[in-house]
Design a protein around this motif. Structure first.
Motif, short mmCIF file in Angstrom:
data_model
loop_
_atom_site.label_atom_id
_atom_site.label_comp_id
_atom_site.label_asym_id
_atom_site.label_seq_id
_atom_site.Cartn_x
_atom_site.Cartn_y
_atom_site.Cartn_z
N LYS A 280 19.60 88.62 121.41
CA LYS A 280 18.64 88.49 120.31
C LYS A 280 19.13 87.42 119.33
N ALA A 281 19.66 86.32 119.86
CA ALA A 281 20.28 85.29 119.03
C ALA A 281 19.56 83.95 119.13
N ILE A 282 19.64 83.20 118.03
CA ILE A 282 19.19 81.81 117.98
C ILE A 282 20.26 81.02 117.22
N THR A 283 20.06 79.72 117.14
CA THR A 283 20.89 78.86 116.29
C THR A 283 19.97 77.96 115.50
N THR A 284 20.35 77.63 114.28
CA THR A 284 19.52 76.72 113.47
C THR A 284 20.22 75.39 113.21
N ASP A 285 21.32 75.12 113.95
CA ASP A 285 21.97 73.82 113.74
C ASP A 285 22.70 73.28 114.97
N THR A 286 22.53 73.91 116.13
CA THR A 286 23.32 73.51 117.29
C THR A 286 22.44 73.18 118.48
N THR A 287 22.44 71.91 118.89
CA THR A 287 21.71 71.52 120.08
C THR A 287 22.51 71.89 121.32
N VAL A 288 21.85 71.87 122.46
CA VAL A 288 22.54 72.22 123.70
C VAL A 288 23.62 71.19 124.01
N GLY A 289 24.63 71.61 124.73
CA GLY A 289 25.72 70.72 125.12
C GLY A 289 25.48 70.11 126.48
N PRO A 290 26.36 69.19 126.90
CA PRO A 290 26.21 68.53 128.20
C PRO A 290 26.13 69.50 129.37
N GLU A 291 26.90 70.58 129.30
CA GLU A 291 26.90 71.55 130.40
C GLU A 291 25.53 72.20 130.56
N GLN A 292 24.92 72.59 129.43
CA GLN A 292 23.61 73.22 129.49
C GLN A 292 22.52 72.22 129.90
N LEU A 293 22.63 70.98 129.40
CA LEU A 293 21.66 69.96 129.79
C LEU A 293 21.66 69.74 131.29
N ALA A 294 22.86 69.74 131.89
CA ALA A 294 22.98 69.52 133.33
C ALA A 294 22.36 70.66 134.14
N ARG A 295 22.30 71.85 133.54
CA ARG A 295 21.81 73.02 134.27
C ARG A 295 20.31 73.21 134.16
N LEU A 296 19.66 72.57 133.19
CA LEU A 296 18.27 72.89 132.89
C LEU A 296 17.32 72.63 134.06
N ASP A 297 17.54 71.53 134.79
CA ASP A 297 16.63 71.21 135.89
C ASP A 297 16.73 72.21 137.04
N GLY A 298 17.91 72.79 137.25
CA GLY A 298 18.10 73.68 138.39
C GLY A 298 18.08 75.16 138.06
N ASP A 299 17.97 75.50 136.79
CA ASP A 299 18.00 76.90 136.39
C ASP A 299 16.72 77.22 135.63
N ARG A 300 15.71 77.71 136.35
CA ARG A 300 14.40 77.95 135.73
C ARG A 300 14.48 79.01 134.65
N ARG A 301 15.33 80.00 134.85
CA ARG A 301 15.44 81.07 133.86
C ARG A 301 16.00 80.52 132.54
N LEU A 302 17.02 79.67 132.64
CA LEU A 302 17.59 79.07 131.44
C LEU A 302 16.62 78.08 130.81
N ALA A 303 15.94 77.30 131.64
CA ALA A 303 14.98 76.32 131.14
C ALA A 303 13.84 76.99 130.38
N GLY A 304 13.55 78.24 130.71
CA GLY A 304 12.52 78.98 130.01
C GLY A 304 12.93 79.46 128.64
N ARG A 305 14.21 79.25 128.30
CA ARG A 305 14.72 79.64 126.98
C ARG A 305 15.19 78.43 126.20
N VAL A 306 14.45 77.33 126.34
CA VAL A 306 14.78 76.09 125.65
C VAL A 306 13.58 75.64 124.84
N ALA A 307 13.82 75.23 123.63
CA ALA A 307 12.78 74.64 122.78
C ALA A 307 13.15 73.19 122.50
#
Length: 566
Positions: A280-307
């Motif tokens: 039940k968490a969010i962040t108001t000042d932290t963008t995703v890091g390189p590791e998460q960016l690399a995963r977004l195309d192949g992880d549909r579940r994670l990509a569904g939790r990105v704004a």
């Protein structure tokens, strides 16, 4: 500019029924027909941040539209419309019944407060409380807020706040529900300014000066249960708040617990794993890091939790031209040519999170952006041209400069960007000595011309979606504040620039004003008073049990007042 008020909550309810609350061109979230704003209240929202808790006094906060977290405690005369997309760039009434009534060619603005407004202690909110909240923002003890009122209000330039200066007579309160502002010049966009936290009411009897931030009296949906500067903020529901008197905030969670001082990697790891409270968490000042960016195309579940979204903001290198060696325009031009913008973009995470900037105004027609690049350095800089200019300025063997910046990367202009700038300038024969400062020291020192370092890393975001709030605080000579809270670091006081600012400010048609702001930006840029580095892009994660998380167009981050948790 006069706009008709909008009843927001009804719009949100209608949008929710069609499943479109959190979907827009500026970002997407967990929008679905399952989200019901009528029955979303309950639970605890966790906020994981790197910084942002070093100040919580409404006088010292520089936020527009209420900000992300301050808007949960402080209501203002007007606020941003709480919907995604372009409609979210418009102001709407908050404490006031409408966007204000202008007269005398927009030199006078009159507001009427709504009925039934109460502080968190149950006492009525009056026009005198709004007036006092604004007046205390003029105190030298409480610097850092939006500087516009110092120049706009009659007598504002010399007023020192209520602690030593009495009252400001250009703010009148003829009765408990009426407040009138008398301005030195016409300002058709006053309803936008009235969204700043300086317009939050403060009861005089409860004001504790510099300690007020520790236990402020709330006018919003939450009260401050605990505040530890730079570390912790816990908000609990305000028993005297309801949607009947506040149509601008859903305020779904019962509690909101903010933790600051966390490492970016840790924040993103916790959001990805989503265990326990982090679901039940969010962040108001932290963008995703390189590791998460690399995963977004192949992880549909994670990509569904990105704004995703874009906010009108510029990170830049600022000079003090009153100090050597930056009193020589050729030195400033040399720095502009030497900058390697690609390395700066790489330092903050790459092109998904940043675009190189050669203009101070953001790349958006709402701001009047006009493309220009007076000192073309290409993507990787032009050290040869920089060396040539330094030699012309009497520095054939280069020079040494001290670079001051915040000691955290949370704002996107900290140690990583400083290192990239240092490396680029080294190629041009410029030796940079790094001078990192804590966030509060950084703001205090850079905010006074007498203590301002000659070379600093800075960030500027739009106060509202127009060119004026981008250029006025940074380049209007009448905005220079000697006692603190100054943002005109170049200390530019050019009569021609000031006249053009006044001429554009009189326009109530933003479509006519926008291109003139762009032209003024291009003209000022010839003076090389700063070096634009990059415009940030927002890509953020949220927990798996978070709903209605979308990027608002006014600020480019989550609207926390609209988020809910399962």
């Amino acid at each position: 500019m006069r706009m008709r008020p909008t009843v927001l909550l009804g719009a949100v309810l209608l949008a929710a029924a069609s499943g479109t609350v959190a979907c827009s061109g500026s970002g997407s979230g967990s929008a679905s027909s399952a989200f019901d704003p009528q029955n979303c209240q309950g639970g605890t929202l966790t906020v994981l941040n790197q910084g942002g808790l070093n100040e919580f006094d409404p006088a010292r906060l520089y936020t527009s539209g209420g900000g992300a977290l301050p808007t949960l405690v402080y209501r203002t005369l007007t606020t941003r419309q709480r919907v995604p997309g372009e409609p979210g760039t418009r102001p709407v009434p908050d404490l006031a019944t409408d966007l204000g009534t202008p007269s005398d060619n927009a030199r006078t603005w009159k507001y009427t407060l709504k009925d039934g407004l109460k502080f968190s202690d149950g006492t009525p909110i009056t026009a005198a409380d709004v007036k006092y909240g604004i007046e205390r923002s003029f105190s030298p003890d409480l610097p850092g807020g939006a500087p516009y009122l110092h120049d706009w209000l009659i007598g504002g330039a010399d007023y020192k706040g209520p602690y030593t200066g009495g009252e400001l007579k250009s703010i009148e309160t003829p009765d408990a529900r009426t407040i009138i502002f008398r301005l030195r010049r016409p300002h058709g966009d006053f309803p936008y300014l009235a969204t700043a936290t300086q317009f939050a009411p403060v009861p005089r009897a409860k004001d504790t000066g510099v300690k007020y931030k520790n236990a402020p009296v709330s006018s919003g949906p939450y009260t401050v249960e605990k505040y530890e500067q730079g570390r912790k903020l816990i908000l609990a529901r305000n028993p005297h708040w309801s949607r009947a008197v506040d149509t601008q905030r859903l305020a779904c969670p019962d509690r909101i617990e903010v933790t600051s001082g966390l490492d970016k990697t840790v924040i993103n790891q916790r959001l990805v794993s989503g265990t326990g409270a982090d679901a039940k968490a969010i962040t108001t000042d932290t963008t995703v890091g390189p590791e998460q960016l690399a995963r977004l195309d192949g992880d549909r579940r994670l990509a569904g939790r990105v704004a995703r979204g874009v906010f009108g903001e510029t990170k830049y290198l600022a000079f003090d031209p009153t100090r050597k060696p930056f009193d020589d325009v050729r030195v400033r031009q040399a720095f502009a040519y030497a900058i390697n913008r690609q390395s700066v973009v790489n330092a903050v995470g790459g092109t998904a999170l940043a675009s190189p900037a050669t203009t101070f105004l953001p790349e958006d027609k709402a701001f009047g952006h006009r493309p220009h690049d007076h000192f073309p350095a290409g993507a990787a800089g032009n050290p040869a041209k920089a060396r040539e200019l330094l030699a012309q300025a009497g520095h054939p063997n280069g020079l040494t400069a001290e670079l001051t910046f915040p000691n955290t990367d949370a704002g996107g202009y900290g140690p990583k960007v400083a290192a990239a700038v240092q490396d680029a300038l080294k190629q041009a024969g410029i030796t940079v000595r790094q001078q990192p400062l804590g966030e509060e020291d950084y703001r205090t020192i850079t905010g006074k011309p007498a203590t301002q370092p000659p070379l600093t890393l800075q960030s500027w975001g739009a106060d509202w979606p127009a060119g004026g709030p981008f250029l006025i605080p940074i380049f209007d000579g009448r905005q220079i504040l000697r006692d603190g809270g100054n943002f005109n670091l170049a200390q530019l006081d050019d009569p021609a620039v000031n006249r053009e600012i006044d001429a554009i400010s009189r326009l109530t048609d933003l479509d006519r004003a926008a291109p003139r702001w762009g032209a003024l930006d291009a003209e000022i840029a010839k003076k090389a008073l700063l070096v634009p580095l990059y415009h940030p892009r927002t890509v953020v994660l949220y927990g798996k049990d978070v709903k209605n998380a979308y990027i608002d167009r006014w600020r480019g981050w989550y609207d926390v007042s609209m988020v809910s948790v399962r």
